[in-house]
Structure formats: structure tokens, C-alpha cells
Write an enzyme that holds these catalytic residues in place. Structure first.
Site, PDB file in Angstrom:
ATOM      1  N   CYS A   2       5.622   6.639   4.579  1.00  0.00           N
ATOM      2  CA  CYS A   2       4.618   5.684   4.101  1.00  0.00           C
ATOM      3  C   CYS A   2       4.172   6.367   2.678  1.00  0.00           C
ATOM      4  O   CYS A   2       3.111   5.715   2.081  1.00  0.00           O
ATOM      5  CB  CYS A   2       3.410   5.901   5.107  1.00  0.00           C
ATOM      6  SG  CYS A   2       4.023   5.198   6.635  1.00  0.00           S
ATOM      7  N   HIS A  60       0.973  -1.288  -0.058  1.00  0.00           N
ATOM      8  CA  HIS A  60      -0.102   0.132   0.146  1.00  0.00           C
ATOM      9  C   HIS A  60       0.756   1.189   0.169  1.00  0.00           C
ATOM     10  O   HIS A  60       2.133   1.252   0.264  1.00  0.00           O
ATOM     11  CB  HIS A  60      -0.906  -0.011   1.203  1.00  0.00           C
ATOM     12  CG  HIS A  60      -0.319   0.140   2.593  1.00  0.00           C
ATOM     13  ND1 HIS A  60      -1.164   0.920   3.619  1.00  0.00           N
ATOM     14  CD2 HIS A  60       1.049   0.387   2.920  1.00  0.00           C
ATOM     15  CE1 HIS A  60      -0.650   1.295   4.750  1.00  0.00           C
ATOM     16  NE2 HIS A  60       0.744   0.836   4.327  1.00  0.00           N
ATOM     17  N   GLU A  72      -1.241  -3.805  11.583  1.00  0.00           N
ATOM     18  CA  GLU A  72      -0.372  -3.558  10.389  1.00  0.00           C
ATOM     19  C   GLU A  72       1.024  -3.890  10.549  1.00  0.00           C
ATOM     20  O   GLU A  72       1.655  -4.338   9.660  1.00  0.00           O
ATOM     21  CB  GLU A  72      -0.373  -1.879  10.266  1.00  0.00           C
ATOM     22  CG  GLU A  72      -0.189  -1.381   8.917  1.00  0.00           C
ATOM     23  CD  GLU A  72      -0.371   0.082   8.884  1.00  0.00           C
ATOM     24  OE1 GLU A  72      -1.363   0.336   7.876  1.00  0.00           O
ATOM     25  OE2 GLU A  72       0.417   0.888   9.321  1.00  0.00           O
ATOM     26  N   HIS A  93       4.982   0.289  -0.263  1.00  0.00           N
ATOM     27  CA  HIS A  93       5.619  -0.743   0.690  1.00  0.00           C
ATOM     28  C   HIS A  93       4.665  -1.606   0.883  1.00  0.00           C
ATOM     29  O   HIS A  93       3.442  -1.747   0.423  1.00  0.00           O
ATOM     30  CB  HIS A  93       6.202   0.238   1.763  1.00  0.00           C
ATOM     31  CG  HIS A  93       5.202   0.810   2.567  1.00  0.00           C
ATOM     32  ND1 HIS A  93       4.480   1.863   2.349  1.00  0.00           N
ATOM     33  CD2 HIS A  93       4.811   0.594   3.869  1.00  0.00           C
ATOM     34  CE1 HIS A  93       3.787   2.278   3.277  1.00  0.00           C
ATOM     35  NE2 HIS A  93       3.828   1.357   4.320  1.00  0.00           N
ATOM     36  N   HIS A 103       3.054  -4.705   4.032  1.00  0.00           N
ATOM     37  CA  HIS A 103       2.821  -5.384   5.503  1.00  0.00           C
ATOM     38  C   HIS A 103       2.348  -7.102   5.437  1.00  0.00           C
ATOM     39  O   HIS A 103       1.461  -7.277   4.353  1.00  0.00           O
ATOM     40  CB  HIS A 103       1.883  -4.632   6.217  1.00  0.00           C
ATOM     41  CG  HIS A 103       2.338  -3.307   6.555  1.00  0.00           C
ATOM     42  ND1 HIS A 103       3.379  -2.863   7.264  1.00  0.00           N
ATOM     43  CD2 HIS A 103       2.031  -1.967   5.997  1.00  0.00           C
ATOM     44  CE1 HIS A 103       3.675  -1.395   7.178  1.00  0.00           C
ATOM     45  NE2 HIS A 103       2.649  -0.725   6.499  1.00  0.00           N
ATOM     46  N   ASP A 109      -5.234 -10.466  -0.341  1.00  0.00           N
ATOM     47  CA  ASP A 109      -4.100 -11.210   0.003  1.00  0.00           C
ATOM     48  C   ASP A 109      -3.387 -10.989  -1.083  1.00  0.00           C
ATOM     49  O   ASP A 109      -3.721 -11.418  -2.383  1.00  0.00           O
ATOM     50  CB  ASP A 109      -4.411 -12.641   0.297  1.00  0.00           C
ATOM     51  CG  ASP A 109      -3.244 -13.389   0.893  1.00  0.00           C
ATOM     52  OD1 ASP A 109      -2.228 -12.526   1.456  1.00  0.00           O
ATOM     53  OD2 ASP A 109      -2.855 -14.544   0.515  1.00  0.00           O
ATOM     54  N   HIS A 110      -2.026 -10.771  -1.194  1.00  0.00           N
ATOM     55  CA  HIS A 110      -1.218 -10.573  -2.122  1.00  0.00           C
ATOM     56  C   HIS A 110      -1.474  -9.672  -3.356  1.00  0.00           C
ATOM     57  O   HIS A 110      -1.414  -9.690  -4.567  1.00  0.00           O
ATOM     58  CB  HIS A 110      -0.796 -11.937  -2.984  1.00  0.00           C
ATOM     59  CG  HIS A 110       0.177 -12.792  -2.152  1.00  0.00           C
ATOM     60  ND1 HIS A 110      -0.268 -13.491  -0.969  1.00  0.00           N
ATOM     61  CD2 HIS A 110       1.400 -13.030  -2.393  1.00  0.00           C
ATOM     62  CE1 HIS A 110       0.804 -14.029  -0.518  1.00  0.00           C
ATOM     63  NE2 HIS A 110       1.854 -13.708  -1.248  1.00  0.00           N
TER      64      HIS A 110
END
Lengths: 136, 136, 136, 136, 136, 136
Positions: free
Chosen positions: E34, E15, E125, E40, E42, E80-81
Site C-alpha cells: 500500500c 491513494h 475499500e 494504487h 479503489h 471521485d476520480h
């Protein structure tokens, strides 16, 4: 460049520590409350580690998806939500101590890992007690 | 079949890092805030691992109850809720760094582990800093 | 939409549980080994939680960097690598039990959190013992 | 007395697993959902371990503050809150699998660790998948 | 007897925190690192909790298998992913802060939980930063 | 100043989810692999929390040693290394789901906690599934 790839998995099982050829008294003196004839159980946590060369093409030693599927097929499907003493033939005549379980798991997975690679299995019986086997 | 059996334990203690034969300035420059003369403290977490052959009769390398009692008797009873510098004679003339503590613990436990077995001790000073000693 | 934002932090400190106006015997009977006159210590883990409306512009309730800096300035700088009884004035006449520490921390942080927001502090004295305070 | 000193650190990053010289189909078949062209990401957790003799003067193998600063300067500053494929030159032509990342990290840190000391790096890509590299 | 049933799940995603209608300078000053335009990422960990009466017949408030499947179908399959900003329509015009993500997840799950039951979602996070939403 | 004091504990046990008055088919369809007639098991982790006023004299809400002993006497001694269905009378006619177990535990502890204090029990059946009960 030899790198180790590790994958965590888990299964929940009942077991009892005892020898059929010992008296209840002897089993109690050696295995204490683990000899409850009605069984007790654990959330077993597993760390399976494979060490080998990085494949220059893919950048993988082993695809962790393949490793995860091997653990699912050969360990979780046989051990999860089972009574190790009653439901798992490997323990019909083998006391399911953490030490014996980790060797059984290693032996089940070894044929599916390439010969040039090393295999190590860590088995947590509780968050405070665990065992490790790397083969002979 | 050599298997490693590991047991987690813990103790809470105060300590200060410094050398009596150094000036306060030199101690400050080397040990920083760990040289607080009034002490600070940690929840030390310990993992003691013993490697040996599985006993064919019991299926144990070492009964984890015995290992746990050894840690309690020889480490926890001497170190828990203590000031390492003041209350524990091993550190009267030895700076209680994590490295020195883990060697002291290993030396205290080694006589109680069979010679054919290997001993490893991991000591967490904080969840982010830890040390490991396997003997020489 | 009220959301809670939580940040973990930590400090290492020595302390002793006792009352100056009680005899050593009475302190021992109430505080046991926590009354070691030479102190013991802990890795205190802290979870600070702030509950408020999401700011429509930024999508933040509170910038976690600001929350983290507040904890560093007002708690870690005063408590980390300190002896709570000797080095921290708040505990000159207040027994540094986990309960009293968590209230002191809450009172130190409260002035820096907007009035419309709620504040909760969780303090782990060990991985097995912790306390929670939400104000009155 | 050789002791291992370990320090945990972490960085958050985006990445994509693929080879520029492969078709999208081939990349999908090998890397699955990790080949998302828009990237995905991880909280990478790192354990850096240095093994060497205890310095008799300080009681340290290596000051954990120095080790922590090395990780910050050479790894966190380059990798944290970055896109490994786009922002980190090491991965311009190298697929950022966990295996390749851990070798890159080891190579970046090795020059700053004394020759007589051993270096090991463990990299958690997720809490369930991790890799270990000890050099050749 | 109202009991809360909680289930942990996880997804990995990329994100970037920023507003399209702000300048790069303003985004940098508010969102810092950020705001990396290359993203980047998580390992998001999720705890979904449902509170309701125990069903006298089954002894369940909600079958955890059903809860787990709901999370998989409505959250993991979409998140996811993925790149939250690019691949997930909910964030086309909504900054994917942890606060906004947890509200989106709560809103996606709420229709599938019985009206008489309460729903709470916790979203990690990182292991050190997390948010909680219980609805209005 | 009302503060919550929490203590972690654990017990290992076997169990089976089923109703005696249902057919095997119906039990299988509702409880799936948890209906293994030979039982399976878990490492149950417990968090017991007591909320009350800080005692101005001691600085304690409740001495955590007393809380720990209560859990040992009333829960661990009855549940640890037991088969919940067979060895624990509370579950002779009550399905030992996590929900039912947590209510049983709460009811066993409640008489020993002062009336002015609140009691909450969290029970982890696995590291991923847990339940919470605060009484009515």
C-alpha cells in the site's frame, strides 16, 4: 480487436401481465398473480453491451459516458417510476413481459449504436429472473 | 425474435473429488484437499437459460414458473441437502467435479425443453468458481 | 474515535445436523433434510469485525492483513474443505448449527484480539441465511 | 463435451486516461475527469474463462487451482497495488482504458492456455462498467 | 418510531498509505504494497445511514433524494476520480487509511444531519474490506 | 449466548407515495416522480433478524424454516405481486414509504416471535436504498 463494453443501469416500474382480448379467467390461468388488475412492480436492472473495434486513438470502443447517457435519455427517462402498461405507449397493445420489454429496449437503442457494432441487452426483472436479446 | 430467459436456483450438497481406481496418494496429488474422504460441501448456485422465439400470444419464450418447476423437480429434489457421491446415482462412477455436474444437470433438463429451443446451464461451485455448458 | 474494521473470508465444508442421543425419527422431525446421514455442505462466508480506537501513528485500528492472517490460521486452516462433524474436534459433541459454529469461531478468535477491542462475527450458511455473534 | 471453466480474481490499481501527444485541453475533452494528472483508481475484478473438452480421467477441463495460479503469477503480481501508467511497462505507450487492459491481460494469459482451448476475459473497472475480450 | 434510512453511493480514487516523517523502509514494513510511491486505487463504496423519527406528515425520516444530494455535494464531488493524498486537503497530513477516510466523511456530513438524528457511515475499500464509524 | 439469526426474503409490489389530503402540486413537490398516479414498483428485499439464546438441545435460536414460513405467511402472501396502496389494507390511510412499510412488517411479525427475543427488519426498496427498524 473486437471488445465488448457493458454498462449497468436501472429503472423502477409497475406493470401487469394480461391480454385485453382474453377473459379474466384465461388471463389468470396463464399469467397467475402477475395479472393483478391493480398492478405490481419491479426494480428492473439493465446491462447494455456494445461490441466493436477498439479506436486506436482513444482506446475506447465506445465512451461509457456516451453509452450511459443514451440509456438515460432513451430508456430511463421513459420507463423509470412509470406504469409500463399505462404510461409507456410501446406497451399499449403489447404485453409487458420481460421478453417484450427487452426487445423494445433493444429497438430503442439500436439506431444510436454504429452499424458495425453489435448490441446486446440483458434485463433483470428480479435478481432471479432475467432475459437477454441480441437482435436478429 | 429469439430471446434468452434465465432463472437462478440453488442447492446445497456435500461431495468428494477422487477416483476409486486411484491410490489415495494419486488422488491427493490431483485433487488436493477436495479429496477429503469425509467430504466437504458447497452452496451450488445454478443459472438455467432457455433461448427461443417469443410466443406472440403470451409474450413468453417459456413461462419462468414452468422453468422454475422443472429445475425444482429434476435437479433440486435430487441434489439439495444430498451427498453427491453417495446419494445421487449419476455420480456412483462419475467424479462430481463442477464440469461433470453441469453436464449431468444439462442432460436431465434437456428432454423437458422444446427441441427448437437452446439450453445453457451455469453452475457456481463457489462465488469465485463456475462452469458453463451449452450441449454439443 | 472508535471505528469498526471488517474482513470477509470463506470456507467450504460438509456437515450434518443431528444429536447422537436422539432417534433417527426425532432427528428427522427436528432437523429435516439437514439430518442426511451422508452429510450435505455449504460455502460458508464469514465477516469478522473488530472495533477499537484508531492508532494515531498508523491510522489503523487493526492492520487488515493481520486480521486476515488470524482468520486464515485459526479458522480457514481448520474448517476449509473439512467435514465439520467428523474432522473438527469442536463439533464432536456439539451440533454444528450456524449458531453453534459462529460461537465456536468467535471463541477461537477472541484471544488474539486486544482486550480493549470488541469482536463480532457474522457467518453466512447460505446467501439467504446468516447468524451474528458479539460475545456476551 | 466442451465446458467453460471460469475463475474470479481481482487487483487494485491507479491509472489515468490520456495521450502524451495530446494537449491537456484535448485530453480533458475526451477523457474528462479520468484525465486527472494525479491519477485515480479502481478495484478491478477479473473473470477468466477457459473452454475445452472435459478430461475423462480427472473430470476437469482445467484444474481451477492451476488457472488461479496463472492469474496470480501473470496478472495480479504485475498489476495489484500498482499504478498502471507508471509501474506497468505494457502501458508506457498504451492508454490504460478498460478495453486496452483486457486485451493486454488476454495476451499475457493466452500462451499458458492449451491451443485447443478458448480463452475469454471479463474485466470490471467498476461494478457498473465492464469489458469482455475473446481474442480474434 | 425510530427508523434508519440508508443510501449507497460510490467514488473511485487513488491513494498511498505512508507517513512523510517515516523512512521508506519503515513505511514499507508497516504499509507493505500500500506504500507504492506511484499510488494504487479503489472503487470505494459508501453506505450512509441516518436514524430518526418518522415524520408523521410525509412518512419519511429523511427524503433519500436529499441524503443522496448531500453525499454527492460533500463527498463525491471532492473525492471521485481524485488522488486522496494529493487532491484532497483533508489528507495532506493525514494517512488515508480506510479508518481515517470514514471519519473524515462522517465529519463532513454530520453538520447537515439534524442534531436529533444519528449518523453512521460504512466505507468499503474493497468488496472484502470495510470500516464503520458512528461518531463518538 | 445470544445469537442473531437472519433470513432473507422478497416480494414484488407496486406503490405510489402521496397523501389524499394534499393537492397534486403539493404531492409532486414532496414526493416527486414517486407520486405517479399510475404507480411504479419495486423488488423489495427483506432481512428479518431474531436475537435470542441458543437452545442447548437443538443448537437453534429459532429454526430458520419456522422463520421463513412466518415471513411467507404474514408478509409475502399479503404483499407479493400486490399494489400496496390498493390491495393492502394497512396502507389505506398510511403512505407506503419504505419507513412506514418496515414498521408495518415489524408489527405483523412481532406477535409470532417469543417475547424474550429481539426482532429487527431491514427492507431494501432498491439495491441502493434501504431502511431498518428494531421496534421501540
Amino acid at each position: 480487436m473486437r471488445v465488448t463494453v457493458s454498462r449497468k443501469a436501472h429503472f423502477n416500474a409497475a406493470h401487469r401481465l394480461y391480454r385485453k382480448d382474453w377473459s379474466m379467467e384465461k388471463n389468470d390461468s396463464v399469467f397467475g398473480k402477475c395479472n393483478n388488475p391493480n398492478f405490481h412492480g419491479h426494480n428492473y436492472e439493465l446491462i447494455v453491451s456494445v461490441t466493436g473495434e477498439i479506436d486506436a486513438e482513444t482506446g475506447y470502443v465506445i465512451d461509457v459516458k456516451i453509452l450511459s447517457d443514451l440509456i438515460k435519455e432513451h430508456i430511463e427517462n421513459s420507463f423509470d417510476h412509470k406504469n409500463l402498461n399505462v404510461d409507456v405507449p410501446d406497451f399499449t397493445d403489447l404485453n409487458p413481459t420481460a421478453e417484450n420489454i427487452v426487445v423494445v429496449i433493444w429497438n430503442k437503442l439500436r439506431p444510436f449504436i454504429k452499424k458495425a457494432m453489435e448490441l446486446e441487452v440483458v434485463l433483470y426483472e428480479t435478481p432471479r429472473n432475467f432475459v437477454t436479446y441480441k437482435g436478429d
